[in-house]
Each structure stands twice: as C-alpha cells, then as structure tokens.
Design an enzyme around this catalytic site. Structure first.
Site, PDB file in Angstrom:
ATOM      1  N   GLY A   1      24.921  -1.102  19.886  1.00 24.86           N
ATOM      2  CA  GLY A   1      23.963  -0.100  19.414  1.00 24.86           C
ATOM      3  C   GLY A   1      22.683  -0.169  20.220  1.00 24.86           C
ATOM      4  O   GLY A   1      22.664  -0.731  21.316  1.00 24.86           O
TER       5      GLY A   1
ATOM      6  N   ALA B   1      16.460  -1.585  19.463  1.00 24.67           N
ATOM      7  CA  ALA B   1      15.574  -1.856  18.317  1.00 24.67           C
ATOM      8  C   ALA B   1      16.354  -2.604  17.234  1.00 24.67           C
ATOM      9  O   ALA B   1      15.899  -3.640  16.721  1.00 24.67           O
ATOM     10  CB  ALA B   1      15.014  -0.546  17.773  1.00 24.67           C
ATOM     11  N   VAL B   2      17.527  -2.117  16.898  1.00 20.65           N
ATOM     12  CA  VAL B   2      18.344  -2.800  15.885  1.00 20.65           C
ATOM     13  C   VAL B   2      18.907  -4.103  16.470  1.00 20.65           C
ATOM     14  O   VAL B   2      19.060  -5.096  15.749  1.00 20.65           O
ATOM     15  CB  VAL B   2      19.470  -1.874  15.356  1.00 20.65           C
ATOM     16  CG1 VAL B   2      20.359  -2.615  14.377  1.00 20.65           C
ATOM     17  CG2 VAL B   2      18.872  -0.648  14.686  1.00 20.65           C
ATOM     18  N   GLY B   3      19.125  -4.124  17.765  1.00 14.64           N
ATOM     19  CA  GLY B   3      19.576  -5.353  18.428  1.00 14.64           C
ATOM     20  C   GLY B   3      18.615  -6.504  18.142  1.00 14.64           C
ATOM     21  O   GLY B   3      19.037  -7.640  17.890  1.00 14.64           O
TER      22      GLY B   3
ATOM     23  N   GLU C   1      25.634  -5.427  22.836  1.00 16.72           N
ATOM     24  CA  GLU C   1      26.069  -4.362  23.746  1.00 16.72           C
ATOM     25  C   GLU C   1      25.103  -3.206  23.542  1.00 16.72           C
ATOM     26  O   GLU C   1      25.267  -2.396  22.626  1.00 16.72           O
ATOM     27  CB  GLU C   1      27.511  -3.949  23.418  1.00 16.72           C
ATOM     28  CG  GLU C   1      28.538  -5.062  23.596  1.00 16.72           C
ATOM     29  CD  GLU C   1      28.770  -5.447  25.054  1.00 16.72           C
ATOM     30  OE1 GLU C   1      28.447  -4.643  25.952  1.00 16.72           O
ATOM     31  OE2 GLU C   1      29.265  -6.555  25.298  1.00 16.72           O
TER      32      GLU C   1
ATOM     33  N   CYS D   1      27.225   5.389  26.188  1.00 15.72           N
ATOM     34  CA  CYS D   1      26.223   4.402  26.609  1.00 15.72           C
ATOM     35  C   CYS D   1      26.153   4.250  28.113  1.00 15.72           C
ATOM     36  O   CYS D   1      25.115   3.896  28.656  1.00 15.72           O
ATOM     37  CB  CYS D   1      26.511   3.060  25.955  1.00 15.72           C
ATOM     38  SG  CYS D   1      28.153   2.443  26.316  1.00 15.72           S
TER      39      CYS D   1
HETATM   40  P1  NAD Z   1      23.774   3.135  15.161  1.00 18.25           P
HETATM   41  O1  NAD Z   1      22.612   3.877  14.591  1.00 18.25           O
HETATM   42  O2  NAD Z   1      25.136   3.507  14.766  1.00 18.25           O
HETATM   43  O3  NAD Z   1      23.501   1.608  14.896  1.00 18.25           O
HETATM   44  C1  NAD Z   1      24.382   0.589  15.310  1.00 18.25           C
HETATM   45  C2  NAD Z   1      24.661  -0.315  14.142  1.00 18.25           C
HETATM   46  O4  NAD Z   1      23.445  -0.865  13.652  1.00 18.25           O
HETATM   47  C3  NAD Z   1      25.323   0.389  12.961  1.00 18.25           C
HETATM   48  O5  NAD Z   1      26.398  -0.384  12.502  1.00 18.25           O
HETATM   49  C4  NAD Z   1      24.201   0.504  11.957  1.00 18.25           C
HETATM   50  O6  NAD Z   1      24.667   0.503  10.630  1.00 18.25           O
HETATM   51  C5  NAD Z   1      23.360  -0.714  12.233  1.00 18.25           C
HETATM   52  N1  NAD Z   1      21.965  -0.557  11.850  1.00 18.25           N
HETATM   53  C6  NAD Z   1      21.195   0.566  12.004  1.00 18.25           C
HETATM   54  N2  NAD Z   1      19.936   0.307  11.554  1.00 18.25           N
HETATM   55  C7  NAD Z   1      19.923  -0.978  11.123  1.00 18.25           C
HETATM   56  C8  NAD Z   1      18.912  -1.820  10.561  1.00 18.25           C
HETATM   57  N3  NAD Z   1      17.660  -1.403  10.354  1.00 18.25           N
HETATM   58  N4  NAD Z   1      19.257  -3.096  10.227  1.00 18.25           N
HETATM   59  C9  NAD Z   1      20.493  -3.539  10.452  1.00 18.25           C
HETATM   60  N5  NAD Z   1      21.486  -2.784  10.971  1.00 18.25           N
HETATM   61  C10 NAD Z   1      21.215  -1.527  11.299  1.00 18.25           C
HETATM   62  O7  NAD Z   1      23.759   3.244  16.717  1.00 18.25           O
HETATM   63  P2  NAD Z   1      22.582   3.542  17.690  1.00 18.25           P
HETATM   64  O8  NAD Z   1      21.633   2.403  17.717  1.00 18.25           O
HETATM   65  O9  NAD Z   1      22.067   4.920  17.531  1.00 18.25           O
HETATM   66  O10 NAD Z   1      23.500   3.524  19.015  1.00 18.25           O
HETATM   67  C11 NAD Z   1      23.125   4.137  20.152  1.00 18.25           C
HETATM   68  C12 NAD Z   1      22.795   3.094  21.185  1.00 18.25           C
HETATM   69  O11 NAD Z   1      23.904   2.233  21.348  1.00 18.25           O
HETATM   70  C13 NAD Z   1      22.507   3.673  22.542  1.00 18.25           C
HETATM   71  O12 NAD Z   1      21.408   3.005  23.084  1.00 18.25           O
HETATM   72  C14 NAD Z   1      23.747   3.352  23.332  1.00 18.25           C
HETATM   73  O13 NAD Z   1      23.515   3.229  24.705  1.00 18.25           O
HETATM   74  C15 NAD Z   1      24.161   2.052  22.713  1.00 18.25           C
HETATM   75  N6  NAD Z   1      25.591   1.837  22.902  1.00 18.25           N
HETATM   76  C16 NAD Z   1      25.971   0.796  23.659  1.00 18.25           C
HETATM   77  C17 NAD Z   1      27.310   0.588  23.900  1.00 18.25           C
HETATM   78  C18 NAD Z   1      27.780  -0.543  24.729  1.00 18.25           C
HETATM   79  O14 NAD Z   1      28.968  -0.796  24.738  1.00 18.25           O
HETATM   80  N7  NAD Z   1      26.913  -1.259  25.426  1.00 18.25           N
HETATM   81  C19 NAD Z   1      28.259   1.456  23.356  1.00 18.25           C
HETATM   82  C20 NAD Z   1      27.815   2.510  22.573  1.00 18.25           C
HETATM   83  C21 NAD Z   1      26.473   2.689  22.343  1.00 18.25           C
END
Ligand code: NAD
Length: 460
Positions: free
Chosen positions: A192, A195-197, A214, A248
């Site tokens: 994802g 920020a959530v990372g 990731e 991504c």
């Molecule tokens: P998302 O909003 O689906 O969030 C990812 C996960 O985090 C979900 O399971 C969600 O429930 C959880 N989450 C959201 N907010 C949270 C919080 N406050 N506390 C705890 N958990 C929480 O996904 P996103 O962040 O919109 O994803 C998009 C990003 O992901 C882009 O930056 C994209 O490049 C990246 N991405 C990376 C890969 C990769 O393989 N490297 C693949 C797909 C997407």
C-alpha cells in the site's frame, strides 16, 4: 466469513497452536495448500471476474494478465522448486571450523499478517500468501476494504479451499486493522501507500516484528536519444492505461529530449487511438477509477501543465480519459506525489545526464524504465539508477519472471518477494554448524601461548 476484533486474540492463539503443532511444516501440507489455492482460482474465475468488475470495471483480459496469470505462474513455480528451496543449503566451512559441516536451514517464521491494497485486490493478497504457505507459515489475510466486492469474495472463498486452522481472513477498515496490528505476528507483509506503511511499521516495532513494505512512488520512464519511439509509445501507453493507471509500477512520468517530445506524443496518440478508439472514456477495455476520492484527486492533476491528449472525465462513471500532459514543471502538483491514475506528464530534459540527475535527486522509485538502442547508455542507466525494479525497452514485464525478486528500495519499500525471494523472505534462514567431536586442535582454549597465537594467525 470473517473474524471480529474482539476475537483477534483467540484467533492468534488458535493459529499459534496450529503452527506449534507442526501441521504446516510438512512439505505435503504446503504443496496441498498450493494446489488448493490454484483450485480456488480455477474454479472461481467467473466470480473473481465479477468482483473485479464491480470494484474497478477491470477488463477481462486485464484480469487474466494482471491478476490470475501472475498467480498461476507463482504457484506453479513454487510447487516446482519448493523441495529445493526448503532443503538445507550447505555452505563452506573454513579450516578453523574443521572437521565440521555448516549449512543454512530454512524454517517457517510462524504467523504472517498479509495486508493488501485495492488496485490488484486478488493478486496482492494471494501473491504473498503463496510464499507464506510454501515456507510453512500460518497466515492472516487482510484485504483492502476499498475493493469491497473482492474483499468479500476472498473472505468467502479462502476458508472454503484452504486449511482454516492455518489461514484466516479478516475484513475491515482502519479500526479493525488498528486492532489487528496490536497482535503479535512473526512477520507483517504490507502492500500500500507509504503513510500507512509507517503506521504498520510503528505497530510492528512494538513487538519487534519484521516487516516487508511493498510501497509505491513515482516510477520514471526515460527516452534515450535515438530510441525506437514507436515501440516505446506502444508499451508506455499500455503500461499506463492498464487498470486505468492504478498500478504501483505504472510509468508515472516521462523524461524526453525537447526534439523527441513532439514525435513521442504523436506516437502515443496513434497508439491510444489504436488501443482504445476515439471515444476512450467509453472503451470496454479501460478500467474505472476505484472511488470518488481518487477520482477527485486525479481530476485535480489535470490543471498541471497543458493537456496534449485526453483530459475528459466522466464523473458519474468515475472514469478519466488517458491523458498526456506537456509543459509540466517539476514543482507542479502532478509531480509531487505518485499519480496512480491514467495521467502521464511528459517533461523535457536536454539529455541522459540530466535525466539521471532528475531521477537521482528524488526518492528511489519502485520501477524505472529506459528506452534506448545504445548499449553504453543502457549500462549507465543500470549502474546509476537505484530503483526497485528496472526494465529496458519495456514496462512492467519483469513481473512475468518469477525468478526476479520484486520490491522497492528506500521510500518505495523494503523486502522483496516472488519466487525464491518470497520463500526466503518469509522463512528464517537458520544457520547451523555441526562439529565433529574429535580430533580437537586445542588452539582456541586457555592457557593461551605465543605458539597458539602464531597458529591462530596462520589459520586466519
Ligand atoms: P489501501 O488504502 O488499500 O491501503 C492498504 C492497506 O492498508 C489496506 O489493507 C487498508 O485496510 C490498510 N489501511 C488503510 N489505512 C490504514 C490505517 N490508518 N491503519 C492501518 N491500516 C490501514 O491502499 P493504498 O495505500 O491506497 O494503496 C495505494 C498505494 O499502494 C500506492 O502508493 C501504490 O503504489 C502502492 N502499491 C504498491 C504495490 C507494490 O507491490 N509495491 C502494489 C500495489 C499498490
């Protein structure tokens, strides 16, 4: 079927119990789970297709290409190589360790949490599950709530195919995930945004749990002098329009010389016409934006620079036309964050030196793309750009090679998976040494002496 937050502690106890019982350690169990996962996909392709259409209006061919094929290939690859990956790996034992043997013994970690993102909502939870199971772990899967139909389907299908004493699905949004992250896992595998990372990594730090992140970032595509513009345009347009740019590793922006900009933009126009026709917003081969929040965010980027191609939107259908922007400045809004949508800024730079400097002054990308005919330029790009993944003369296609590790570097993530890299990431590589009981050269034991000192130095 999902687990409610109040039941998370009991779920963890049950999973630990399963893990400690040794159930997941046998190769037969692991291979059986991989077979079951393949069956899950094969027998439910139509239902998976419907869920992905409901969430993202994904075209059928993109479902095959971006979700199912990758999973089938990862499963097949893991099944074929699992025995070898799981075997003890003999390493060299130097003289001081002789007589003796040394080896690396992969062992499962325990209970792995897998958190997926919404853009490839099947692939991003099941792809890490393959190495998690292959390595003999239990797993908790937390699909993204944003792709709600697919998340519901995963929660329905997974318990029907996989061993429910070892694999659980948890649904929910921030509250549920926050509660889930309080549990002690042995590894957290998160896909994802950054920020959530950070939230995930902070929560994992409480238990000193290792994480794989990731993440994303702005993945550049550079056009070298003399590059084949026709081929570059076709591949860039495909890579950017796949899943309406919500990929991504989609090319985020293009760097090209001023002389090549016009021919490149015109070549992309022809390719867009060829792939999506004149009314691209209505094309059945083109996905929608996931939700209104992302639609509004992306629409805001259309004010950066000048629209060269596209720019139309359909608010009610949450669709944005494939859009090429020119005259974009590095400090424009569209260049501040990962775009994650079908908008492609084309920036001009005088040459390769400036393109390399432009990339290297910014966060390390998840993917980088370089279109060239020159071996010397190719070498420079490969050596000088630090990036998660790199593709010369194409985009995205490294995903089709299971033996290439996939993952980011710096701000685009940490840890890699796919193939053996995934197996190793979700294993502990235990270092083992076995000494023979005799003969013993008593050089390391006290009382120390000049002779022992000399001998130790000689042995190195
Ligand atoms: P998302 O909003 O689906 O969030 C990812 C996960 O985090 C979900 O399971 C969600 O429930 C959880 N989450 C959201 N907010 C949270 C919080 N406050 N506390 C705890 N958990 C929480 O996904 P996103 O962040 O919109 O994803 C998009 C990003 O992901 C882009 O930056 C994209 O490049 C990246 N991405 C990376 C890969 C990769 O393989 N490297 C693949 C797909 C997407």
């Amino acid at each position: 079927m999902t687990v409610e937050p109040a039941a998370y502690p009991d779920m963890m106890i049950a999973l630990r119990h399963s893990f400690d019982s040794g159930l997941t350690r046998s190769l037969a169990w692991r291979l059986g789970q991989l077979d079951a996962l393949e069956r899950l996909l094969k027998e439910n392709e139509p239902a998976i297709g419907r869920a992905l259409v409901a969430d993202l209006a994904k075209p059928e061919q993109e479902i095959l290409l971006g979700e199912l094929s990758l999973l089938y290939s990862e499963i097949r690859h893991a099944r074929r190589h699992l025995k070898r990956w799981a075997r003890p790996r003999r390493v060299f034992t130097p003289v001081v360790g002789q007589p003796g043997r040394s080896w690396v013994q992969p062992e499962p970690l325990g209970v792995v949490l897998i958190m997926g993102a919404w853009n490839y909502p099947v692939q991003l939870v099941l792809s890490p599950l393959i190495p998690a199971l292959a390595a003999g772990n239990c797993a908790v899967i937390k699909p993204s709530e944003i792709a709600a139909s697919t998340a519901d389907l995963m929660a329905d299908l997974i318990p029907r195919y996989l061993d429910t004493t070892a694999v659980k699905v948890v649904l929910g949004a921030v509250d549920e995930t926050t509660a889930l992250l309080k549990q002690r896992f042995d590894h957290v595998f998160y896909t994802g945004g950054a920020a959530v990372g950070r939230i995930v990594m902070r929560a994992a730090a409480e238990h000193l749990t290792p994480v794989t992140l990731e993440l994303g970032g702005k993945s550049p595509a550079v056009i070298d002098a003399g590059a084949d513009l026709e081929s570059a345009a076709r591949r860039l347009v495909w890579g950017k329009c796949l899943n309406a740019g919500q990929t991504c590793i989609a090319p985020d922006y293009i760097l090209v010389s001023p002389e090549q900009r016009e021919p490149l933009v015109e070549a992309m126009r022809s390719q867009l016409d060829a792939m999506y026709g004149k009314d691209r917003l209505a094309s059945a081969d083109y996905a929608k934006i996931i939700n209104r929040r992302h639609f509004d965010r992306l629409r805001g980027y259309l004010d950066s620079g000048k629209v060269a191609i596209g720019g139309r939107v359909d608010e009610s259908a949450e669709r944005i036309e494939p859009t090429i922007l020119i005259d974009v400045k590095p400090d424009d809004p569209v260049m501040q964050e990962e775009i994650f949508g079908p908008i492609l800024p084309v920036l001009t730079v005088p040459g390769l030196d400036e393109a390399l400097a432009f990339i290297n002054q910014r966060d390390k990308p998840l993917a980088s793309y370089f279109f060239t005919r020159s071996k010397a330029s190719e070498r420079r790009f490969v050596e000088q750009v630090s990036t998660g993944n790199l593709c010369i003369n194409d985009v995205l296609m490294f995903m089709s090679v299971p033996e290439l590790p996939f993952g980011g570097v710096g701000m685009s993530g940490m840890g890699q998976y796919h193939g053996k890299a995934g197996f190793d990431r979700l294993s502990h590589l235990k270092a083992v040494m076995k000494r023979s009981r005799f003969p013993e050269i008593p050089v390391r034991f006290a009382p120390y002496s000049d002779f022992k000192m000399k001998l130790l130095k000689w042995l190195g």
